[in-house]
Scaffold this motif. Structure first.
Motif, PDB file in Angstrom:
ATOM      1  N   ASN A   1      -6.292   0.740   1.320  1.00 35.21           N
ATOM      2  CA  ASN A   1      -6.005   0.494   0.022  1.00 35.21           C
ATOM      3  C   ASN A   1      -5.828   1.700  -0.682  1.00 35.21           C
ATOM      4  OD1 ASN A   1      -7.783  -1.734  -0.307  1.00 35.21           O
ATOM      5  ND2 ASN A   1      -9.913  -0.203   0.530  1.00 35.21           N
ATOM      6  N   GLY A   2      -4.776   2.356   0.184  1.00 33.97           N
ATOM      7  CA  GLY A   2      -3.294   2.799  -0.177  1.00 33.97           C
ATOM      8  C   GLY A   2      -4.233   4.561  -0.464  1.00 33.97           C
ATOM      9  N   GLY A   3      -3.551   5.475  -1.753  1.00 33.39           N
ATOM     10  CA  GLY A   3      -3.919   6.949  -1.734  1.00 33.39           C
ATOM     11  C   GLY A   3      -3.074   7.573  -1.112  1.00 33.39           C
ATOM     12  N   ARG A   4      -4.089   8.742  -0.573  1.00 31.24           N
ATOM     13  CA  ARG A   4      -3.059  10.183  -0.588  1.00 31.24           C
ATOM     14  C   ARG A   4      -2.177  10.464   1.105  1.00 31.24           C
ATOM     15  NH1 ARG A   4      -1.507  14.714  -3.567  1.00 31.24           N
ATOM     16  NH2 ARG A   4      -0.728  17.006  -2.218  1.00 31.24           N
ATOM     17  N   PRO A   5      -1.339   9.875   1.006  1.00 34.50           N
ATOM     18  CA  PRO A   5      -1.055  10.110   2.928  1.00 34.50           C
ATOM     19  C   PRO A   5      -1.588  11.088   3.602  1.00 34.50           C
ATOM     20  CG  PRO A   5       0.301   8.637   1.686  1.00 34.50           C
ATOM     21  CD  PRO A   5      -0.092   9.528   0.991  1.00 34.50           C
ATOM     22  N   ILE A  20       0.695  -1.046   0.395  1.00 33.18           N
ATOM     23  CA  ILE A  20       0.020  -0.305  -0.199  1.00 33.18           C
ATOM     24  C   ILE A  20       0.483   1.138   0.099  1.00 33.18           C
ATOM     25  CG2 ILE A  20      -2.004  -1.243   1.364  1.00 33.18           C
ATOM     26  CD1 ILE A  20      -1.349   0.486   3.909  1.00 33.18           C
ATOM     27  N   ILE A  32      -2.737   6.455   6.267  1.00 29.77           N
ATOM     28  CA  ILE A  32      -2.931   6.267   4.762  1.00 29.77           C
ATOM     29  C   ILE A  32      -4.066   5.104   4.865  1.00 29.77           C
ATOM     30  CG2 ILE A  32      -1.167   4.195   4.550  1.00 29.77           C
ATOM     31  CD1 ILE A  32      -1.283   4.887   1.947  1.00 29.77           C
ATOM     32  N   GLY A  33      -4.942   5.009   3.956  1.00 31.97           N
ATOM     33  CA  GLY A  33      -6.092   4.334   3.760  1.00 31.97           C
ATOM     34  C   GLY A  33      -5.222   2.834   3.377  1.00 31.97           C
ATOM     35  N   ARG A  71     -10.039   0.470   8.593  1.00 34.20           N
ATOM     36  CA  ARG A  71     -10.003   1.013   7.494  1.00 34.20           C
ATOM     37  C   ARG A  71      -8.153   1.984   7.405  1.00 34.20           C
ATOM     38  NH1 ARG A  71     -16.034   3.793   7.616  1.00 34.20           N
ATOM     39  NH2 ARG A  71     -17.119   1.392   8.152  1.00 34.20           N
ATOM     40  N   THR A  72      -8.055   2.107   8.398  1.00 31.51           N
ATOM     41  CA  THR A  72      -6.826   3.355   8.060  1.00 31.51           C
ATOM     42  C   THR A  72      -5.354   2.567   8.989  1.00 31.51           C
ATOM     43  OG1 THR A  72      -7.860   4.792   8.522  1.00 31.51           O
ATOM     44  CG2 THR A  72      -5.580   4.936   9.123  1.00 31.51           C
TER      45      THR A  72
END
Length: 447
Positions: free
Chosen positions: A291-295, A254, A288-289, A271-272
């Motif tokens: 499932n990844g994404g913007r930290p 992730i 960060i989520g 979730r986080t």
């Protein structure tokens, strides 16, 4: 005069109120978690009889009855609260006597409580049923019972759940035996250690390596649903946070970066993830989520901010920071606001971990030696629980009453091993692992 374990234990409860036992029990222990163990209850645990001795893939039902009683006795003994008697050297009761014990026999052995049960199976791959009964010997009364239906290979889980039932009934506390540990298995010379992710039962059984050592694995943590483990992996300069699916045996990254990354930690809702990352001469905590994404960056002060751990309600985070000139413990809201220092004792503080009960924060105290301690979330009532040369990285049991950590021995070839201590600081023991172990992570109670 007939005396049950109840009057003695109730007397102890009047002396110690730190752990208030409120379940409507006929017999309960009282444990002063700030001082000493008040009771050391003698519990007879004979081998469990088989309703019919048949072969299963895990052994005959009579053999399983012996092994299940052994696991129950070891669990209760290792809690430090009980003195189990048996199962070795004890007669195996008849099936009829399981629910109708010969109390005089156990009373003559000075047993105050009695655990009996049975194993039933049709043989082969058929599921086994394990019956578990707890009796007050002096009162000649049954305190509780439960049955567990499991696959033969899962007989140890039935034993742990029986031990959990007894522990809960007698202490009024939530249990912790039916749970698992993730940790880092270490081999090789100190300047070139191979570090693999591994998992095992809470008592060290059912050990399994997860990674092969081709990458460096660090700082694992179980997800709240027990399905996944988050950990940091280093391959050369590439650093990743992986989420490993235990059932599927697959993992996904992730986060990937060339910066140093530390200590992923799950939010209570799963979730986080929190993590710490060094960048531009500073180290800060991010979330960060899964499932990844913007930290999202949560700290932004000069220095090193690491080791975030959520409170059980997910509203706050405890972490360590050297912004005041030395490592100290701070708390902040989950969005990074209201950051404030809570540790003010001598020495330095590291690796804070919030108790699943929310009532305490465990930490590593660095003042000459490295020791494990606890304090309240407000920073008061600090107590040190261990006195080793280098004890660090505490992780909580599911019931928030026991801590595991790792201990490094002195010398150039210092070995690392996993240890366990309860909140009295008295019941200290090593968890056996096939190779050196560090960074334990205790998961929640299995469902």
């Amino acid at each position: 005069m007939t005396l049950s374990i109840l009057p003695r234990l109730r007397g102890a409860m009047c002396l110690f109120a730190t752990v208030l036992v409120t379940a409507p029990a006929a017999a309960q222990l009282s444990v002063d978690v700030t001082g000493q163990i008040e009771n050391d209850l003698r519990i007879a645990i004979p081998p469990m009889p088989a309703q019919q001795n048949v072969e299963t893939p895990a052994g005959s039902t009579e053999l399983l009855g012996q092994k299940i009683a052994e696991v129950i006795a070891n669990d209760l003994r290792n809690s430090g609260l009980f003195t189990p008697l048996g199962p070795d050297g004890m007669p195996r009761p008849s099936i009829a006597a399981v629910t109708n014990p010969e109390f005089e026999r156990w009373s003559a052995m000075n047993a105050e409580a009695l655990v009996q049960g049975f194993v039933r199976s049709a043989g082969g791959d058929s599921q086994i049923t394990v019956g578990c009964y707890l009796f007050d010997v002096a009162l000649k009364s049954e305190l509780t019972r439960q049955g567990y239906v499991v696959a033969p290979r899962d007989w140890r889980r039935a034993a742990h759940r029986c031990a959990d039932l007894i522990y809960s009934r007698l202490t009024g506390e939530s249990p912790f035996f039916d749970s698992r540990i993730a940790y880092i298995a270490e081999t090789g010379p100190k300047d070139n250690r191979v570090k693999r992710l591994a998992i095992m039962d809470s008592d060290g059984a059912n050990h399994r390596f997860i990674t092969n050592g081709q990458s460096l694995a660090l700082t694992p943590r179980w997800s709240p649903d027990y399905k996944s483990i988050a950990y940091v992996s280093y391959v050369g300069k590439t650093v990743r946070i992986y989420i490993y699916d235990v059932d599927q045996g697959r993992q996904r990254a992730i986060l990937e970066t060339n910066n140093a990354v530390f200590a992923p930690r799950w939010s209570p809702d799963g979730r986080t993830l929190l993590y710490s990352m060094a960048s531009g001469g500073n180290t800060d905590i991010y979330k960060i989520g899964v499932n990844g994404g913007r930290p999202v960056r949560l700290t932004n002060t000069p220095g090193i901010n690491v080791g975030g751990s959520f409170s059980p309600d997910g509203a706050r985070i405890v972490f360590e920071s050297d912004r005041s000139g030395g490592q100290q413990i701070y708390v902040m809201n989950a969005d990074g606001s209201d950051q404030r220092r809570i540790s003010f004792g001598g020495g330095r503080y590291a690796t804070p971990e919030w108790s699943p009960r929310g009532d305490l924060i465990a930490f590593t105290k660095i003042a000459g030696n490295f020791r494990i301690g606890v304090m309240s979330p407000g920073g008061g009532n600090e107590r040190l629980l261990t006195n080793g040369w280098q004890d660090e990285a505490p992780t909580w049991s599911p019931n928030g009453r026991v801590l595991q950590f790792f201990r490094t021995s002195q010398g150039r070839g210092g070995r690392s091993s996993i240890w366990q201590v309860d909140l009295t600081g008295v019941n200290l023991r090593q968890i056996q692992t096939p190779v050196d172990g560090s960074d334990p992570a205790w998961g929640p109670l299995l469902q």
